[in-house]
Design a protein around this motif. Structure first.
Motif, PDB file in Angstrom:
ATOM      1  N   MET A 199       0.848  -1.179   0.000  1.00  0.00           N
ATOM      2  CA  MET A 199       0.000   0.000   0.000  1.00  0.00           C
ATOM      3  C   MET A 199       0.891   1.239   0.000  1.00  0.00           C
ATOM      4  SD  MET A 199      -2.917   1.198   2.767  1.00  0.00           S
ATOM      5  CE  MET A 199      -4.121   0.009   2.265  1.00  0.00           C
ATOM      6  N   THR A 200       0.535   2.224  -0.785  1.00  0.00           N
ATOM      7  CA  THR A 200       1.309   3.457  -0.845  1.00  0.00           C
ATOM      8  C   THR A 200       1.036   4.318   0.385  1.00  0.00           C
ATOM      9  OG1 THR A 200      -0.421   4.694  -1.975  1.00  0.00           O
ATOM     10  CG2 THR A 200       1.115   3.433  -3.366  1.00  0.00           C
ATOM     11  N   ILE A 201       1.878   5.307   0.593  1.00  0.00           N
ATOM     12  CA  ILE A 201       1.664   6.255   1.694  1.00  0.00           C
ATOM     13  C   ILE A 201       0.334   6.971   1.498  1.00  0.00           C
ATOM     14  CG2 ILE A 201       2.514   8.391   2.757  1.00  0.00           C
ATOM     15  CD1 ILE A 201       4.170   6.031   3.541  1.00  0.00           C
ATOM     16  N   PHE A 202       0.047   7.342   0.257  1.00  0.00           N
ATOM     17  CA  PHE A 202      -1.220   8.012  -0.037  1.00  0.00           C
ATOM     18  C   PHE A 202      -2.403   7.116   0.331  1.00  0.00           C
ATOM     19  CE2 PHE A 202      -4.718   8.975  -2.999  1.00  0.00           C
ATOM     20  CZ  PHE A 202      -4.957  10.293  -2.632  1.00  0.00           C
ATOM     21  N   GLY A 203      -2.344   5.854  -0.075  1.00  0.00           N
ATOM     22  CA  GLY A 203      -3.414   4.912   0.245  1.00  0.00           C
ATOM     23  C   GLY A 203      -3.567   4.692   1.737  1.00  0.00           C
ATOM     24  N   LEU A 204      -2.440   4.613   2.438  1.00  0.00           N
ATOM     25  CA  LEU A 204      -2.474   4.444   3.889  1.00  0.00           C
ATOM     26  C   LEU A 204      -3.121   5.651   4.557  1.00  0.00           C
ATOM     27  CD1 LEU A 204      -1.678   2.760   6.373  1.00  0.00           C
ATOM     28  CD2 LEU A 204       0.535   3.934   6.326  1.00  0.00           C
ATOM     29  N   PHE A 223      -7.160   8.166   7.722  1.00  0.00           N
ATOM     30  CA  PHE A 223      -7.766   9.446   8.054  1.00  0.00           C
ATOM     31  C   PHE A 223      -9.118   9.708   7.392  1.00  0.00           C
ATOM     32  CE2 PHE A 223      -3.047  10.407   8.388  1.00  0.00           C
ATOM     33  CZ  PHE A 223      -3.008  10.135   9.743  1.00  0.00           C
ATOM     34  N   THR A 224      -9.580   8.778   6.532  1.00  0.00           N
ATOM     35  CA  THR A 224     -10.896   8.940   5.916  1.00  0.00           C
ATOM     36  C   THR A 224     -11.771   7.707   6.122  1.00  0.00           C
ATOM     37  OG1 THR A 224      -9.906  10.351   4.219  1.00  0.00           O
ATOM     38  CG2 THR A 224     -12.104   9.498   3.773  1.00  0.00           C
ATOM     39  N   ILE A 225     -11.292   6.567   5.701  1.00  0.00           N
ATOM     40  CA  ILE A 225     -12.110   5.353   5.756  1.00  0.00           C
ATOM     41  C   ILE A 225     -12.264   4.841   7.183  1.00  0.00           C
ATOM     42  CG2 ILE A 225     -12.254   2.942   4.995  1.00  0.00           C
ATOM     43  CD1 ILE A 225     -10.844   3.907   2.390  1.00  0.00           C
ATOM     44  N   LEU A 226     -11.165   4.762   7.926  1.00  0.00           N
ATOM     45  CA  LEU A 226     -11.220   4.236   9.289  1.00  0.00           C
ATOM     46  C   LEU A 226     -12.166   5.023  10.202  1.00  0.00           C
ATOM     47  CD1 LEU A 226     -10.001   1.875  10.871  1.00  0.00           C
ATOM     48  CD2 LEU A 226      -8.185   3.426  11.616  1.00  0.00           C
ATOM     49  N   PRO A 227     -12.103   6.365  10.216  1.00  0.00           N
ATOM     50  CA  PRO A 227     -13.067   7.082  11.065  1.00  0.00           C
ATOM     51  C   PRO A 227     -14.517   6.816  10.672  1.00  0.00           C
ATOM     52  CG  PRO A 227     -11.494   8.617  10.074  1.00  0.00           C
ATOM     53  CD  PRO A 227     -11.162   7.268   9.579  1.00  0.00           C
ATOM     54  N   LEU A 228     -14.773   6.702   9.373  1.00  0.00           N
ATOM     55  CA  LEU A 228     -16.142   6.436   8.936  1.00  0.00           C
ATOM     56  C   LEU A 228     -16.576   5.023   9.320  1.00  0.00           C
ATOM     57  CD1 LEU A 228     -16.085   8.207   5.454  1.00  0.00           C
ATOM     58  CD2 LEU A 228     -17.069   9.050   7.607  1.00  0.00           C
TER      59      LEU A 228
END
Length: 128
Positions: A1-6, A11-16
């Protein structure tokens, strides 16, 4: 996984995902306003606070690596300013989790202005 993907995941998917799980399991989130507040709290805690503090550490402790990755000269003293601006935003995110006295609105304004400004500057650098 890239840094961008991580970063997108953390910071977007996990909180949701966390907000969704709480909304499904917590019976006190039965109103629309409460569900929106739960989502916002997770976004403030993980997206704003998490990314702000992570960016502080990156710009402060890994400044040369970060400078190279965004096209800045290594040793640029501006890195420290960006580091502390990110720390301030991260701390605002922490405060916004528990406060309803305007701290949330102030946090959204600060994050939006800083993020849009950084995006414009990076796009101008890319174009140049």
């Amino acid at each position: 996984m890239t840094i961008f993907g991580l970063r997108i995941f953390l910071f977007t998917i996990l909180p949701l995902l966390f907000a969704g799980v709480q909304i499904l399991l917590d019976k006190s989130t039965n109103s629309r306003d409460r569900r929106l507040e739960v989502v916002l709290i997770y976004l403030f805690a993980l997206s704003v606070a998490g990314s702000g503090i992570a960016n502080f550490f990156a710009h402060f402790f890994l400044s040369d690596i970060i400078a190279e990755s965004i096209g800045w000269p290594v040793g640029n003293p501006f890195q420290l300013e960006v580091a502390f601006a990110n720390l301030a935003i991260g701390l605002m995110g922490i405060l916004a989790v528990s406060r309803r006295d305007g701290a949330r609105e102030a946090t959204v304004i600060a994050v939006t202005v800083f993020s849009l400004g950084a995006t414009v500057v990076h796009l101008m650098d890319i174009a140049a």
